[in-house]
Write a protein that holds these residues in place. Structure first.
Motif, PDB file in Angstrom:
ATOM      1  N   UNK A 261       0.846  -1.188   0.000  1.00 44.55           N
ATOM      2  CA  UNK A 261       0.000   0.000   0.000  1.00 44.55           C
ATOM      3  C   UNK A 261       0.883   1.239   0.000  1.00 44.55           C
ATOM      4  N   UNK A 262       0.734   2.045  -1.031  1.00 45.04           N
ATOM      5  CA  UNK A 262       1.589   3.225  -1.192  1.00 45.04           C
ATOM      6  C   UNK A 262       1.023   4.419  -0.432  1.00 45.04           C
ATOM      7  N   UNK A 263       1.884   5.098   0.325  1.00 52.49           N
ATOM      8  CA  UNK A 263       1.479   6.329   1.004  1.00 52.49           C
ATOM      9  C   UNK A 263       2.493   7.412   0.642  1.00 52.49           C
ATOM     10  N   UNK A 264       2.111   8.347  -0.207  1.00 57.59           N
ATOM     11  CA  UNK A 264       3.030   9.455  -0.477  1.00 57.59           C
ATOM     12  C   UNK A 264       3.032  10.428   0.709  1.00 57.59           C
ATOM     13  N   UNK A 265       4.217  10.764   1.176  1.00 56.03           N
ATOM     14  CA  UNK A 265       4.317  11.603   2.366  1.00 56.03           C
ATOM     15  C   UNK A 265       5.155  12.836   2.025  1.00 56.03           C
ATOM     16  N   UNK A 266       4.786  13.930   2.656  1.00 52.22           N
ATOM     17  CA  UNK A 266       5.558  15.155   2.423  1.00 52.22           C
ATOM     18  C   UNK A 266       6.218  15.546   3.736  1.00 52.22           C
TER      19      UNK A 266
END
Lengths: 399, 533
Positions: A261-266
């Protein structure tokens, strides 16, 4: 010996007399339904009708090249049949009467509900499916925005047939990408009938592909995608969760074991991508002074797959984990808020209260939905970055 | 019930009996002391028996005594006979000490003690016994004036050499197999058990054939009741000709209609020796290499003698494979038919796709296909066994490849029955006991029919019936399913797996309870340092 003889004779007689032979049906006499879709339509004369669409496995095609003897390899492995009628059974009869074969529902792994059905006639369909003796309890229930019959215009992209594609997309999708969740008929029915939670069903969409597929397999103009969830309140479809909200839903409700499961984080204006491999939700529901307090603990763990100049040195991992936790926490909160916006408790919070304390449940039983809407929800995410992929630190240009 | 019905149908009625003059059992008939009278009597008996030779001669003494040698020249070694019998009598009388005089009264004694050089000599004064001995290959010497005759056995009967057992080959293990001659067979067992406790008792079966039946057991281990029972059952047999062990097996088995073999047969002496050590009884029948072993259990049908020579881990693995094969051979076609015609929902969808594309335009339903193909395979197998070995191969090529492939190509049958039949056939070859294999073959057809009628329910019902039947079977008093039912945990060491030899401490309870201990308990591989303690 004598007794044995008697029993032997009994068995032989039973075999002849009892229901037996006439239940016999050869495989090639079956019309194997692989996908079935339900729609409610209003005919020209203003009468509401059922429209049932189905994919029928077509002999000679489904097995790929092995069939061989008759006909070319052109054509689909499944044929579409549609029928209309005042009841579901009549609608099915409407198309199945064209074939001399016996309808066979055991391989209908996907059940597609049109939007109108999901909003108006959900119980009828669920009753019909559960009443069918052959219907698989493990079939996936999906809802579609619009009419279910549109899905039947799609063509398979990755698999040999649409039915298999739908099944493959639904199975383990919660683990694989988190963007949907395969809900089986038996689970859906249980959630639908339970007194303390609402059901969801995965959403199916028809999409237009952009890629060209070469001349012979002229790229399927339309194909299907299982993404998002349909939210129900009681027996009515009330809203939808998009892909990101669905990830939040999955993190809240399911245990992810071998996830992707991909979670793009900043973080500090720079981005990286966190990939959840394992996650386990822990929900605690407590009633204090008629106020429901929900505490959700999620412990996702995974690795970094992509990094745009974020410091990943071991000493900085704590900060990175914090950023991930914040991001996931925000996603989950957003999902909870969206769901509460639809006034549907499909997250199982009330159910958790019911499970943990039946005494408290009795207090809120009458107005559990309101209690859920007023509940204090606290989400604690403790993300863990187990590794940063094959690269340790970020790539550095030293020219 | 069924047994008497069978007999009735086949022409026997208890009231009327068989229409045949009762044959008087022959009476004892003593020899007379006149040679002429004896010769006349014997010549009458052996009339028209071209193989019986009367050789008249005279013993050199004062006064000369006439004698006659009676023998079947087809059953003796003439070289040895002429040297050790006639040569000795006719030539060596001169070398007798001077004070020894041969007279009519002491001729027998002197011949026996001083002249004849054959190892085995018997005396008889009964014409019937005389006749028997001659027909067994003895050289009988009748001397004028004496009431007894001497019988010398010189052997020389032509027989097959000891060869590898064809039906039970092994990779690791002895290569000798039984032959037709029972004496050789006894010797093969005696070679393995050189103990006086190995007892061999001889019986005769068959009014005409007079077949020798040897009962071997190890005294002390075996139950006395079991030996008594074996002897009673064998001596109960009244038959004209007992051909080999098959008729005897059928006559002495516990159940008249059992499809499971209640008596085991083998042509491996090592297997017999092992069984004897477990307290079982071997029945060697003359003129057949197949020796019977009683009592037998279901489990022994999947025990191959190789299991005891291979390492126990490998042997256990192979044993379990064999049980799997047994189940495949018994159930695969039936389960296929049941699933394909009743329970399609348990076929995975991907497989279902392949199946329906294969079965689209087939004329026969699946049960008929499986039944026909199984039948076809049985015919093929039968043809292969009966034909000379060189032609057998071409049968399998024509039958298996050409017909099997052609039927599919032509669209008469689908792939599935052919695959199923092939798998079943291969699995059924993995059962070491040929008799058990035939049982499985018969039951398989019954199961297919049950599956056709009632699907998996029918299969289950039939299996329950078979189990029920098996539970009731006994072989010489020993429950057929032991040690599984009744459960004897200690005896499970040699069932689904084989325990290591150093753990085979006891004999099977049912046959070896009299002397349960097989070996010292404190054995087995140990490391040298530990062994010294």
């Amino acid at each position: 010996m004598r007794r044995l003889m008697k029993i032997a004779i009994l068995v032989i007689v039973l075999q002849v007399v009892c229901t037996g032979c006439w239940d016999h049906r050869d495989i090639n006499t079956l019309a194997i339904i692989t996908v079935i879709g339900f729609d409610k339509i209003t005919a020209e004369d203003g009468v509401d009708q059922w429209q049932v669409s189905a994919y029928l496995m077509q002999a000679g095609k489904a097995g790929g090249e092995t069939g061989g003897s008759a006909g070319g390899q052109e054509g689909r492995p499944e044929i579409i049949l549609k029928g209309k009628g005042l009841t579901i059974s009549e609608a099915i009869l409407d198309f199945i009467k064209r074939s001399p074969r016996i309808p066979f529902f055991s391989d209908a792994y996907s059940v597609i509900l049109g939007e109108r059905v999901a909003q108006e006639e959900l119980l009828v369909v669920i009753d019909y499916l559960n009443r069918l003796r052959e219907q698989r309890p493990g079939a996936f229930v999906m809802v579609v925005k619009g009419a279910a019959s549109e899905i039947f215009e799609a063509e398979p992209e990755a698999s040999i047939s649409v039915s298999r594609e739908l099944k493959d997309q639904s199975q383990n999708v919660a683990d694989a990408k988190g963007i949907a969740k395969g809900i089986t008929l038996i689970d859906f029915t249980a959630d639908l009938l339970s007194t303390d939670r609402d059901p969801v069903a995965s959403q199916i969409r028809q999409i237009q592909t952009e890629e060209k597929r070469g001349e012979k397999l002229a790229g399927p103009p339309k194909t299907t995608l299982v993404e998002g969830l349909g939210i129900f309140k009681d027996d009515k479809l009330v809203g939808w969760l998009n892909a990101e909200e669905t990830i939040g839903y999955n993190l809240l409700t399911s245990k992810i074991r071998e996830g992707d499961v991909l979670i793009p984080v900043e973080k500090d204006g720079k981005g990286f991508v966190f990939l959840i491999e394992k996650s386990k939700p822990k929900i605690k529901a407590k009633l204090t002074d008629d106020k429901l307090n929900i505490k959700v603990e999620i412990e996702p763990s995974g690795r970094i797959t992509e990094n745009d100049d974020v410091n990943l040195a071991p000493s900085d991992i704590g900060a990175v984990e914090l950023a991930v936790s914040e991001k996931i926490g925000a996603m989950v909160m957003h999902t909870i808020e969206t769901v509460r916006g639809y006034e549907s408790d499909c997250l199982g919070f009330s159910e958790e209260l019911h499970h943990s304390s039946s005494k408290d449940w009795k207090k809120v039983k009458e107005h559990w939905r309101e209690t859920f809407l007023d509940a204090n929800v606290e989400v604690e995410v403790r993300a863990k970055v187990e590794n940063t992929g094959r690269l340790g630190q970020k790539l550095e240009m030293s020219k | 019930m069924l047994k008497s019905l069978f007999k009735k149908v086949l022409g026997f009625s208890a009231e009327k009996g068989l229409k045949q003059a009762d044959q008087k059992s022959p009476q004892k008939q003593p020899l007379s002391n006149s040679l002429d009278q004896n010769t006349a009597e014997l010549e009458k008996k052996f009339e028209l028996c071209a193989d019986i030779v009367f050789r008249k001669f005279t013993i050199n003494c004062e006064p000369p005594i006439n004698a006659v040698a009676v023998f079947a020249d087809t059953m003796i070694d003439e070289k040895i006979g002429s040297k050790t019998i006639l040569g000795a009598i006719l030539q060596e009388t001169t070398s007798l000490p001077v004070d020894v005089k041969i007279t009519k009264s002491n001729a027998i004694e002197i011949l026996k003690s001083r002249l004849l050089t054959t190892m085995s000599i018997k005396e008889t004064s009964d014409l019937l016994e005389f006749e028997d001995f001659v027909l067994q290959g003895g050289v009988a010497i009748v001397i004028d004036g004496s009431l007894t005759a001497l019988i010398c056995f010189v052997g020389g009967l032509q027989g097959r050499a000891i060869d590898e057992p064809i039906t039970e080959p092994v990779v690791r293990g002895p290569r000798d197999g039984f032959v037709e001659d029972y004496k050789t067979n006894i010797s093969l067992i005696r070679r393995r058990i050189k103990s006086t406790r190995l007892k061999v008792e001889l019986l005769q079966v068959g009014e005409l054939s007079k077949t020798t039946v040897a009962i071997c057991y190890i005294k002390g281990i075996v139950h006395d009741l079991l030996i008594e029972e074996v002897k009673t059952r064998i001596s109960r047999i009244k038959i004209d000709v007992a051909m080999g062990s098959g008729p005897i097996e059928e006559m002495i088995a516990d159940e008249p209609f059992s499809i499971f073999p209640l008596i085991e047969y083998t042509e491996r002496p090592d297997k017999v020796a092992g069984s004897l050590a477990e307290g079982r009884v071997a029945i060697i029948v003359d003129n057949t290499p197949m020796t019977l072993i009683v009592p037998t259990t279901f489990v022994s049908l999947v025990q191959a003698s190789e299991d005891y020579y291979n390492h126990f881990i490998f042997a256990s693995f192979v044993r379990s494979i064999r049980f799997v094969a047994l189940n495949i051979a018994l159930l695969l076609p039936a389960v296929t038919v049941a699933i394909m015609s009743f329970h399609q929902e348990i076929i995975p969808d991907k497989l279902l796709g392949i199946i329906i594309s294969n079965r689209k335009e087939l004329p026969l339903p699946i049960w008929a296909e499986v039944l026909v193909m199984e039948m076809f395979f049985e015919i093929l197998r039968e043809a292969g066994v009966r034909l000379p070995r060189t032609i057998g191969q071409s049968v399998s090529i024509v039958g298996g490849l050409v017909i099997g492939q052609a039927t599919i190509e032509a669209g008469f049958v689908g792939y599935i029955p052919v695959i199923v039949v092939a798998l079943t056939a291969v699995a059924s070859f993995a059962i070491p006991n040929y008799g058990a294999g035939t049982t499985i073959r018969i039951l398989r057809f019954g199961l297919i029919i049950s599956a056709t009628l009632m699907g998996l329910v029918g299969v289950m019902l039939s299996l329950m019936l078979i189990l029920f039947y098996l539970c009731g079977l006994r072989s010489f008093g020993v429950p057929y399913l032991s040690p599984i039912a009744p459960l004897i945990p200690g005896d499970l060491k040699d069932t689904f797996f084989r325990a290591p030899w150093w753990a085979m401490l006891t004999r099977p309870r049912f046959t070896g309870a009299k002397e349960p201990s097989r070996m010292d308990t404190n054995q087995g591989p140990t490391k040298p340092s530990k062994g010294k303690e």
